[in-house]
Design an enzyme around this catalytic site. Structure first.
Site, short mmCIF file in Angstrom:
data_model
loop_
_atom_site.label_atom_id
_atom_site.label_comp_id
_atom_site.label_asym_id
_atom_site.label_seq_id
_atom_site.Cartn_x
_atom_site.Cartn_y
_atom_site.Cartn_z
N ARG A 257 43.29 57.63 50.22
CA ARG A 257 42.49 56.92 49.21
C ARG A 257 41.15 57.64 49.06
O ARG A 257 40.12 57.16 49.53
CB ARG A 257 42.27 55.46 49.61
CG ARG A 257 43.56 54.66 49.70
CD ARG A 257 43.33 53.23 50.11
NE ARG A 257 42.88 52.38 49.02
CZ ARG A 257 42.61 51.08 49.15
NH1 ARG A 257 42.76 50.48 50.33
NH2 ARG A 257 42.18 50.37 48.12
N ASP B 10 49.28 46.06 43.27
CA ASP B 10 49.00 44.97 44.22
C ASP B 10 50.10 43.91 44.23
O ASP B 10 50.13 43.06 45.12
CB ASP B 10 47.66 44.31 43.90
CG ASP B 10 46.50 45.27 44.09
OD1 ASP B 10 46.69 46.28 44.79
OD2 ASP B 10 45.43 45.02 43.52
N LYS C 37 39.40 38.29 43.91
CA LYS C 37 38.86 39.07 45.03
C LYS C 37 38.26 40.39 44.54
O LYS C 37 37.14 40.74 44.90
CB LYS C 37 39.98 39.36 46.03
CG LYS C 37 39.68 40.52 46.96
CD LYS C 37 40.93 40.94 47.74
CE LYS C 37 40.76 42.24 48.46
NZ LYS C 37 41.22 43.42 47.73
N ASN C 38 39.03 41.12 43.72
CA ASN C 38 38.55 42.46 43.37
C ASN C 38 37.39 42.44 42.36
O ASN C 38 36.76 43.47 42.14
CB ASN C 38 39.72 43.33 42.90
CG ASN C 38 40.61 43.71 44.08
OD1 ASN C 38 40.20 43.58 45.24
ND2 ASN C 38 41.82 44.16 43.80
N ARG D 288 41.98 38.61 54.27
CA ARG D 288 41.01 39.43 53.53
C ARG D 288 41.07 39.09 52.05
O ARG D 288 40.08 39.28 51.33
CB ARG D 288 41.33 40.91 53.70
CG ARG D 288 40.95 41.45 55.05
CD ARG D 288 41.00 42.95 55.05
NE ARG D 288 40.40 43.45 53.82
CZ ARG D 288 40.68 44.61 53.27
NH1 ARG D 288 41.54 45.42 53.82
NH2 ARG D 288 40.09 44.99 52.16
N CYS E 237 42.60 48.52 53.59
CA CYS E 237 44.01 48.65 53.95
C CYS E 237 44.44 50.10 53.85
O CYS E 237 44.05 50.81 52.90
CB CYS E 237 44.86 47.82 52.99
SG CYS E 237 44.65 46.05 53.19
N1 EPU Z 1 41.80 57.96 43.45
C1 EPU Z 1 41.44 59.28 43.62
N2 EPU Z 1 40.12 59.59 43.70
C2 EPU Z 1 39.15 58.65 43.60
C3 EPU Z 1 39.51 57.30 43.42
C4 EPU Z 1 40.86 56.99 43.35
O1 EPU Z 1 42.29 60.15 43.72
O2 EPU Z 1 37.96 59.00 43.67
C5 EPU Z 1 43.22 57.60 43.35
C6 EPU Z 1 43.66 56.66 44.47
O3 EPU Z 1 44.02 57.37 45.63
C7 EPU Z 1 44.81 55.92 43.83
C8 EPU Z 1 44.40 55.84 42.36
O4 EPU Z 1 43.40 56.83 42.17
O5 EPU Z 1 45.98 56.70 43.91
C9 EPU Z 1 43.83 54.51 41.93
O6 EPU Z 1 42.81 54.11 42.84
P1 EPU Z 1 41.62 53.16 42.41
O7 EPU Z 1 40.35 53.88 42.59
O8 EPU Z 1 41.90 52.57 41.07
O9 EPU Z 1 41.74 52.04 43.52
P2 EPU Z 1 40.55 51.31 44.25
O10 EPU Z 1 39.43 51.11 43.32
O11 EPU Z 1 40.26 51.96 45.56
C10 EPU Z 1 41.29 48.93 43.54
C11 EPU Z 1 41.64 47.67 44.25
C12 EPU Z 1 42.98 47.80 44.93
C13 EPU Z 1 44.02 48.15 43.87
C14 EPU Z 1 43.60 49.41 43.11
C15 EPU Z 1 44.54 49.77 41.98
C16 EPU Z 1 39.48 46.87 44.89
C17 EPU Z 1 38.51 46.61 45.96
N3 EPU Z 1 40.62 47.41 45.25
O12 EPU Z 1 41.24 49.93 44.54
O13 EPU Z 1 43.27 46.51 45.46
O14 EPU Z 1 45.25 48.37 44.50
O15 EPU Z 1 42.28 49.23 42.56
O16 EPU Z 1 44.62 48.74 41.07
O17 EPU Z 1 39.24 46.57 43.73
C18 EPU Z 1 44.31 45.00 46.90
O18 EPU Z 1 43.68 44.11 46.30
O19 EPU Z 1 45.23 44.76 47.72
C19 EPU Z 1 43.95 46.39 46.63
C20 EPU Z 1 44.31 47.39 47.44
#
Ligand code: EPU
Length: 432
Positions: free
Chosen positions: A122, A305, A22-23, A397, A117
């Site tokens: 975030r 996750d 998915k990701n 999702r 979610c």
């Molecule tokens: N963060 C910041 N600032 C930013 C971006 C992130 O402070 O600009 C913080 C976030 O709040 C969090 C940490 O950095 O505490 C990591 O966030 P990350 O950006 O890595 O997460 P994401 O890219 O929004 C993806 C996956 C998530 C998964 C996370 C961590 C996708 C679409 N989503 O989210 O997947 O939990 O990486 O591995 O790729 C899921 O599949 O259920 C899911 C939530």
């Protein structure tokens, strides 16, 4: 509104096949915008996030031909710069990849703020920091992010937080920029490597993915290609946990075991027997599972996750366990629901303390997010009696046909429409 109904206590046996990640999928689809000819993506999971993204791409002009739900041919040459308003964008987090891709291709974009979610705050400040370093002006106007650049130029960008989304988004914006971009403190998740593989096959020059320094040398244009998505390590991990919780002997097919090392190490520490080959895992729970502590970390650490499904498994283990999510402080909403099912868990200082050896009991529970949904389905499989799980739209999702896949393994589980007369009751539960 649907619900999942599980009659617990039935052992799982057999083979389950894992889908494309998915990701990865949710980043690969926006990445196709950057090409000037047809991009074929194969192995897409049939999940609602993919359906939503494809329809956003069509709304901005992409021509999409679907061979089936797994393979799409995207012709991005007809895409035009259009405002992408909130509506569908709000349905998923990954719509933020449209920012990097549209900015990279057209040097401008206006896109509603992403949804997804709720897992606590975030922010996307690191994405924006990256776009600005590449020369974009970024403003927030009435809930939409507006990005504009006369030209994008390479830059050296240090991420203050290791972020999957920011790493991918900056790659998308930088592949067509002038000169070299260096992303320092980059995330290393396998999905990032998958996106870089697609971009490289499109003609991009990217070095160092999978390490914490990624170097991108901008090129003038990118062309179409064919790409097969990597298997979903989180889906595979979810079924491995379900097998450890309620399995006799389950084979998980189409996985890259190396992507799951932290989970497999923890399962083994608990006493679960696991055999791994190139593309399969065989999972057999031990006679007595032992409590362990987990702390979620960026890859290759224990994935956030899988924290929620793993917490459910720990309710069965003998002894105490502590679960700490260092990535998302708010990812503990499943705990209240597990307690309704007789789990003995308390939250203190942001960690979940689990007193194991509980026999879960069927209950009416609500999935508040995607992985909370998976954790409750696993709880339903383990529980004595019948569980009704609402919030199915979250589960769909990210998990393709979860009830069908589990049924084939021997679970007594089905998806049902909530009857008109039950609706008020379930809506009331949603508010608790
Ligand atoms: N963060 C910041 N600032 C930013 C971006 C992130 O402070 O600009 C913080 C976030 O709040 C969090 C940490 O950095 O505490 C990591 O966030 P990350 O950006 O890595 O997460 P994401 O890219 O929004 C993806 C996956 C998530 C998964 C996370 C961590 C996708 C679409 N989503 O989210 O997947 O939990 O990486 O591995 O790729 C899921 O599949 O259920 C899911 C939530």
């Amino acid at each position: 509104m649907d619900k999942i109904v599980v009659s617990g206590g039935h052992p799982l046996r057999g083979t389950v096949r894992i889908n494309g990640a998915k990701n990865s999928a949710v980043a690969l689809l926006p990445a196709s915008i950057l090409a000037d000819s047809v991009v074929t993506i194969d192995g897409l999971p049939d999940i609602s996030d993919v359906v939503t993204l494809n329809s956003i791409l069509e709304e901005i002009g992409a021509k999409i031909i679907r061979d089936d739900n797994k393979t799409v041919h995207i012709d991005p040459s007809t895409i035009t710069v259009k405002e992408i308003p909130n509506g569908k964008v709000k349905k998923l987090r990954a719509s933020y990849y449209l920012m990097g891709a549209m900015l990279g291709k057209f040097k401008q974009a206006t896109i509603g703020l992403p949804g997804g979610c709720y897992l606590g705050p975030r922010p996307i400040d690191q994405h924006i920091k990256g776009f600005e370093a590449l020369g974009a002006k970024v403003t927030n106007e009435n809930g939409s992010i507006k990005l504009y650049a006369d030209e994008l130029h390479g830059a050296r960008i240090y991420l203050d937080v290791v972020s999957v989304g920011a790493t991918i988004n900056i790659m998308l914006a930088a592949v067509l920029a002038n000169g070299r971009t260096t992303i320092e403190n980059a995330a290393k998740e396998p999905e990032i490597i998958d996106v870089a593989t697609l971009l490289t096959n499109m003609g991009a020059i990217i070095k160092g993915v999978g390490t914490d320094i990624i170097r991108i040398d901008g090129v003038d244009k990118l062309h179409g290609c064919t790409h097969t998505i990597i298997p979903d390590r989180i889906e595979a991990g979810t079924y491995a946990i379900a097998a450890a919780a309620q399995g006799k002997e389950v084979i998980i097919d189409n996985v890259i075991p190396e992507h799951l090392e932290s989970l497999l190490a923890k399962l083994r520490e608990m006493g679960v027997h696991i055999e791994q080959s190139d593309e399969q895992l065989l999972v057999k729970p031990g006679k007595r599972l032992k409590g362990v502590n987990i702390k979620t970390l960026v890859y290759p650490g224990f994935p956030t996750d899988l924290q929620q499904p793993f917490t459910t498994l720990l309710t069965k283990a003998v002894g105490k366990s502590v679960v700490t999510d260092t990535i998302y402080s708010g990812r503990l909403k499943h705990i209240d629901e597990l307690r309704r099912m007789n789990a003995n868990i308390k939250i203190e200082d942001g960690s979940a303390y689990i007193k194991g050896n509980s026999l879960l009991e069927g209950a009416i529970v609500r999935a508040s997010d995607l992985r909370a949904g998976a954790s409750l389905v696993i709880a339903g499989l383990m529980a004595k009696g019948i569980s009704h799980i609402t919030g199915v739209e979250y589960i769909e999702r990210g998990y393709e046909n979860m009830p069908e896949k589990l049924s084939k393994l021997g679970a007594h589980i089905k998806k049902e429409r909530i009857k008109e007369e039950e609706l008020i009751y379930y809506e009331h539960l949603n508010e608790r």
